[in-house]
Design a protein around this motif. Structure first.
Motif: not given
Ligand code: HEM
Ligand SMILES: *[C@@H]1O[C@H](CO)[C@@H](O)[C@H](O)[C@H]1NC(C)=O
Ligand SMILES: *[C@@H]1O[C@H](CO)[C@@H](O)[C@H](O)[C@H]1NC(C)=O
Ligand SMILES: CC(=O)N[C@H]1CO[C@H](CO)[C@@H](O)[C@@H]1O
Length: 345
Positions: A67-70, A81-86, A93-95
């Motif tokens: 939920l927080r990731l979303f 889904a940019s937060v998922l990019v390693a 990246s954002e992560r």
């Protein structure tokens, strides 16, 4: 933990369908629909739900993490889904943003597993952005919260910057005025800010996020700054947290539940807690302290149905924020952690 998704589906379907119909659609969103994959991957939502039920049973912290990731995905450049990019050697990246440090590995793993299952059934069809939106919804429902339908058709973004989250994601030390401004800048009302904050009915926060409130709150007294416990925090909770967080500088993984009463259940206890000074983060407790936000807290504390209905509407709106639906600014990633064309900035 409650896993009765089908009951929720029945109970909330009518209410939520009405809510989806009431949304005013921007051009990009108009290309989205609740049956977007009905021809190309009809079992998509079932496949995602099946993977997440297993993951949530084996690791109950998954719901809060996803939920927080979303939220972070949507607030930083839209739900793409940019937060998922390693990060790679070539591009961070954002992560990797500081504020991301605590985004839980379990949440990334849950998404990767669901994506793998989808790729087996219908390769290259379901975007990671849709997957993340559906996963967050399913986990809200599984932990006892409302079910809400989602329009699908988001494309995965083509950029992800480590600098962006620090600027976009609200910190736990913001004033209500700043919180209101941050949400307003993205088109969200005060009521939606309060409803969405109800997500803190799940999960935990690391001690450094509230350490100032329990160890070093400075109250101006005749000009001198006196270390003190935040007077808006319930004293018994403050004592417990002071004890639990004693070693947090040596061990930064120590954390406390956001909802001290029912931490694993998606309910309105978060708002009930605020009335008694049991909010964990400064930004949580302030929602009770401020005249603009307090009426909404009162309403949600008194009426869980009202909270569920408003949360469902607000998170549907969040799930449309900055979506990419055209061919030029998005793609359907084959892996959620990498662009199809390889590393880029
Ligand atoms: C209103 C402004 C918000 C602020 C200042 C804020 C801040 C925070 C902070 C500091 C944490 C703890 C992070 C950590 O120590 O690991 C946290 C956790 C969390 N936040 Fe928020 N948040 C906000 C809004 C939201 C929204 C809108 C959502 C989702 C709709 C959300 C969902 C969550 C969840 C589920 C957790 C628990 C994560 C876990 O246990 O893994 N937050 N938030
Ligand atoms: C709020 O927290 C952020 C990150 O933890 C920090 O950089 C900033 O200085 C803090 N601001 C205030 C006013 O304490
Ligand atoms: C609770 O909120 C719902 C939805 O807004 C409303 O229909 C209902 O009448 C409310 N219940 C009470 C007891 O106020
Ligand atoms: C899950 C994840 O990728 N978290 C990263 C967030 O940022 C820190 C440091 O900036 C990384 O070490 C984490 O791996």
């Amino acid at each position: 933990m409650k896993l009765n998704m089908d009951t929720h589906l029945v109970v909330h379907a009518l209410l939520a369908t009405a809510a989806v119909a009431a949304l005013r659609l921007e051009p990009a969103e108009a290309r989205m629909s609740t049956d977007y994959y009905s021809k190309t991957c009809p079992r998509a939502e079932r496949i995602i739900a099946d993977v997440l039920v297993q993951k949530q049973i084996s690791n109950p912290t998954t719901a809060a993490g996803v939920l927080r990731l979303f939220f972070h995905d949507c607030f930083v450049g839209g739900c793409d889904a940019s937060v998922l990019v390693a990060s790679t050697a070539a591009a961070r990246s954002e992560r990797d943003a500081d504020v991301n440090q605590s985004l839980p590995g379990d949440a990334f793993e849950a998404v990767a597993r669901a994506k793998a299952a989808l790729e087996l059934e219908c390769p290259g069809v379901v975007s990671c952005a849709d997957l993340l939106a559906v996963a967050a919804r399913d986990l809200v429902t599984m932990t006892g919260g409302p079910f809400y339908p989602l329009r699908l058709g988001r494309k995965d973004g083509l950029s992800s910057s480590p600098a962006a989250p620090d600027a976009e994601i609200p910190h736990s030390n913001l004033t209500v005025s700043r919180l209101v401004a941050v949400f307003a800048a993205k088109g969200f009302t005060v009521q939606e800010l309060v409803a969405l904050s109800g997500a803190h009915t799940l999960g935990f926060s690391h001690c450094k996020e509230f350490a100032t409130r329990i160890y070093n709150y400075r109250r101006r007294k005749g000009g001198a700054a006196v270390p003190h416990v935040d007077p808006t925090m319930n004293p018994a909770l403050a004592k417990r947290l002071q004890d639990a967080c004693r070693d947090y500088r040596r061990d930064p993984t120590i954390a406390a539940f956001n909802d001290v009463m029912t931490p694993g259940k998606f309910d309105n206890m978060y708002f009930v807690n605020l009335r008694r000074g049991l909010g964990l983060l400064g930004t949580d407790q302030e929602l009770w302290g401020d005249a603009r936000t307090r009426p909404h807290v009162e309403r949600y504390a008194a009426n869980e149905t009202a909270f569920f209905a408003d949360f469902a509407r607000a998170i549907q709106k969040l799930s449309h924020y900055g979506v990419k639906t055209g061919g030029k600014n998005g793609e359907v990633r084959r892996r959620c952690d990498a662009y199809n064309g390889g590393p880029r900035g």
